[in-house]
Write a protein that holds these residues in place. Structure first.
Motif, mmCIF file in Angstrom:
data_model
loop_
_atom_site.group_PDB
_atom_site.id
_atom_site.type_symbol
_atom_site.label_atom_id
_atom_site.label_comp_id
_atom_site.label_asym_id
_atom_site.label_seq_id
_atom_site.Cartn_x
_atom_site.Cartn_y
_atom_site.Cartn_z
ATOM 1 N N LEU A 1 0.820 -1.205 0.000
ATOM 2 C CA LEU A 1 0.000 0.000 0.000
ATOM 3 C C LEU A 1 0.859 1.261 0.000
ATOM 4 N N GLY A 2 2.027 1.163 0.543
ATOM 5 C CA GLY A 2 2.920 2.299 0.669
ATOM 6 C C GLY A 2 4.061 1.931 1.595
ATOM 7 N N ARG A 3 4.957 2.868 1.811
ATOM 8 C CA ARG A 3 6.087 2.608 2.696
ATOM 9 C C ARG A 3 6.141 3.695 3.754
ATOM 10 N N THR A 4 6.522 3.286 4.944
ATOM 11 C CA THR A 4 6.661 4.222 6.048
ATOM 12 C C THR A 4 8.118 4.203 6.508
ATOM 13 N N ALA A 5 8.653 5.380 6.762
ATOM 14 C CA ALA A 5 10.071 5.503 7.103
ATOM 15 C C ALA A 5 10.364 4.992 8.503
ATOM 16 N N LEU A 6 11.542 4.427 8.686
ATOM 17 C CA LEU A 6 12.037 4.101 10.018
ATOM 18 C C LEU A 6 12.572 5.398 10.616
ATOM 19 N N VAL A 7 12.119 5.740 11.829
ATOM 20 C CA VAL A 7 12.514 7.003 12.449
ATOM 21 C C VAL A 7 13.011 6.764 13.865
ATOM 22 N N ARG B 1 22.933 5.201 22.666
ATOM 23 C CA ARG B 1 22.385 6.234 23.562
ATOM 24 C C ARG B 1 21.128 5.718 24.274
ATOM 25 N N ASN B 2 21.315 4.815 25.223
ATOM 26 C CA ASN B 2 20.166 4.274 25.953
ATOM 27 C C ASN B 2 19.071 3.807 24.996
ATOM 28 N N TRP B 3 19.467 2.906 24.129
ATOM 29 C CA TRP B 3 18.560 2.412 23.097
ATOM 30 C C TRP B 3 17.434 1.574 23.713
ATOM 31 N N ILE B 4 16.199 1.887 23.302
ATOM 32 C CA ILE B 4 15.018 1.126 23.714
ATOM 33 C C ILE B 4 14.605 0.262 22.530
ATOM 34 N N SER B 5 14.841 -1.031 22.637
ATOM 35 C CA SER B 5 14.527 -1.953 21.548
ATOM 36 C C SER B 5 13.079 -2.434 21.644
ATOM 37 N N ILE B 6 12.487 -2.793 20.494
ATOM 38 C CA ILE B 6 11.157 -3.408 20.512
ATOM 39 C C ILE B 6 11.268 -4.921 20.307
ATOM 40 N N GLY B 7 12.488 -5.457 20.446
ATOM 41 C CA GLY B 7 12.690 -6.898 20.284
ATOM 42 C C GLY B 7 12.543 -7.304 18.824
ATOM 43 N N ASN B 8 12.425 -8.578 18.593
ATOM 44 C CA ASN B 8 12.257 -9.053 17.213
ATOM 45 C C ASN B 8 11.124 -10.063 17.103
ATOM 46 N N VAL B 9 10.083 -9.881 17.931
ATOM 47 C CA VAL B 9 8.967 -10.827 17.897
ATOM 48 C C VAL B 9 7.938 -10.453 16.834
ATOM 49 N N ASP B 10 8.044 -9.250 16.252
ATOM 50 C CA ASP B 10 7.132 -8.882 15.174
ATOM 51 C C ASP B 10 7.946 -8.465 13.951
ATOM 52 N N PRO B 11 7.312 -8.298 12.783
ATOM 53 C CA PRO B 11 8.052 -7.982 11.557
ATOM 54 C C PRO B 11 8.886 -6.712 11.644
ATOM 55 N N LEU B 12 8.386 -5.673 12.322
ATOM 56 C CA LEU B 12 9.164 -4.440 12.429
ATOM 57 C C LEU B 12 10.431 -4.673 13.244
ATOM 58 N N GLY B 13 10.304 -5.375 14.370
ATOM 59 C CA GLY B 13 11.476 -5.667 15.185
ATOM 60 C C GLY B 13 12.481 -6.521 14.442
ATOM 61 N N GLU B 14 11.983 -7.496 13.668
ATOM 62 C CA GLU B 14 12.870 -8.349 12.877
ATOM 63 C C GLU B 14 13.545 -7.549 11.773
ATOM 64 N N PHE B 15 12.816 -6.616 11.177
ATOM 65 C CA PHE B 15 13.380 -5.738 10.146
ATOM 66 C C PHE B 15 14.529 -4.915 10.723
ATOM 67 N N ILE B 16 14.330 -4.337 11.906
ATOM 68 C CA ILE B 16 15.374 -3.531 12.543
ATOM 69 C C ILE B 16 16.571 -4.407 12.894
ATOM 70 N N ARG B 17 16.323 -5.605 13.383
ATOM 71 C CA ARG B 17 17.421 -6.516 13.732
ATOM 72 C C ARG B 17 18.290 -6.826 12.516
ATOM 73 N N SER C 1 18.883 5.984 5.413
ATOM 74 C CA SER C 1 17.438 6.100 5.245
ATOM 75 C C SER C 1 16.828 4.719 4.961
ATOM 76 N N LEU C 2 15.864 4.333 5.768
ATOM 77 C CA LEU C 2 15.228 3.025 5.619
ATOM 78 C C LEU C 2 13.716 3.181 5.675
ATOM 79 N N SER C 3 13.020 2.294 4.990
ATOM 80 C CA SER C 3 11.563 2.315 5.041
ATOM 81 C C SER C 3 11.039 0.883 5.084
ATOM 82 N N ILE C 4 9.820 0.747 5.526
ATOM 83 C CA ILE C 4 9.208 -0.566 5.677
ATOM 84 C C ILE C 4 7.839 -0.540 5.015
ATOM 85 N N GLY C 5 7.488 -1.620 4.340
ATOM 86 C CA GLY C 5 6.253 -1.659 3.572
ATOM 87 C C GLY C 5 5.030 -2.011 4.408
ATOM 88 N N VAL C 6 3.914 -1.341 4.102
ATOM 89 C CA VAL C 6 2.609 -1.663 4.686
ATOM 90 C C VAL C 6 1.809 -2.373 3.600
#
Length: 298
Positions: free
Chosen positions: A160-166, A187-203, A259-264
């Motif tokens: 449908l489109g892409r949303t930027a990683l911010v 810098r005191n990074w707060i991770s969202i883990g890798n249990v969902d697609p966004l977290g796996e994408f960041i990993r 610059s990175l983006s993830i698809g919806v």
């Protein structure tokens, strides 16, 4: 307890007498009396007693009535839906989405869709990606909306489109300059883990950049908890822009380098989005992604 028993109980409770309850159900008074007797025999206790020539509900009947009333409302809704499907079979759509998309994107899309298609009944559910795909296969959903879903035979996935990683941080961080991912994870990074697609994408991206050795100060596992922590100055988190712009707490949002983006994506069973309303809803979803800052897919 069968549905017929519930129907008998509700009719008498609402009408107050056997004769009026019989009229409600379009049966004779003797048939109504017989049905009540059969219901009480099946349940094993009395529902009504006679006092001074009047029917008085027992305590058991009052308790059952309170619960049965809720069920009757659901049955009435089901009947209305059946009538709508009979007269307009294409006017019912079941949509599932990720919890993160259910906060902003889906309400935006539903609002716009309802303006142009007020006759369509929508059912919205939030599920995780694997559950969305399973629900599509089992025909519990017509359309799923997810972020970078895995490919599955039998499931059509359209971007449908892409949303930027911010990078999301506290509101007092007023800088709008891009920030490197290396700086974020140190810098005191707060991770969202890798249990969902966004977290796996960041990993995967951190691994590609050779930054996967950095351990997060906090692992929140959900974007809304990570965002809330960042809003309070606990640290910085990486999430998609659509999610970053949702939520009550004010935050700062900075572009990330590289610059990175993830698809919806919209998902449906192969060959089963022929209904006009389904295609129309996907079009509205695409416009909503663009409107909310995701940008149109190329």
């Amino acid at each position: 307890m069968r549905l017929r028993h519930i129907e008998i109980l509700l009719a008498i409770m609402r009408a107050g007498t056997i004769s009026k309850a019989a009229e409600l159900l379009c049966i004779s008074q003797p048939a109504m009396s017989k049905a009540l007797a059969q219901t009480e025999h099946s349940l094993g206790f009395a529902l009504f007693k006679r006092a001074h020539g009047r029917l008085v509900a027992t305590r058991e009947a009052e308790i059952l009535f309170a619960e049965s009333h809720k069920l009757q409302s659901s049955i009435d809704s089901l009947r209305n839906l059946a009538r709508n499907l009979a007269s307009q079979p294409q006017c019912y759509l079941r949509v599932g989405c990720l919890p993160s998309l259910g906060v902003g994107l889906i309400p935006e899309a539903v609002q716009q869709f309802h303006l142009s298609h007020p006759e369509v009944s929508l059912r919205i559910q939030t599920r995780h990606t694997t559950e969305l795909i399973t629900a599509l296969f089992t025909r519990d959903l017509d359309i799923g909306v997810a972020v970078e879903p895995p490919r599955r035979p039998g499931i059509t996935a359209i971007e449908l489109g892409r949303t930027a990683l911010v990078c999301v941080g506290p509101p007092e961080d007023t800088s709008t300059e891009p920030i490197g991912m290396e700086e974020v994870v140190t810098r005191n990074w707060i991770s969202i883990g890798n249990v969902d697609p966004l977290g796996e994408f960041i990993r995967r991206e951190l691994e590609t950049l050779g930054l996967d050795g950095h351990v997060a100060s906090i692992e929140a596992q959900t974007w809304y908890v990570a965002r809330a922590l960042a809003a309070r100055g606990v640290g910085l988190t990486l999430i998609d822009e659509l999610s970053a712009r949702m939520g009550v707490d004010p935050v700062s949002i900075r572009p990330v380098l590289p610059s990175l983006s993830i698809g919806v994506y919209a998902l449906w069973r192969d060959g089963e989005l022929e209904a006009h309303v389904g295609s129309a809803f996907v079009d509205v979803l695409r416009a909503s992604v663009a409107h909310m800052g995701g940008g149109l897919a190329s």
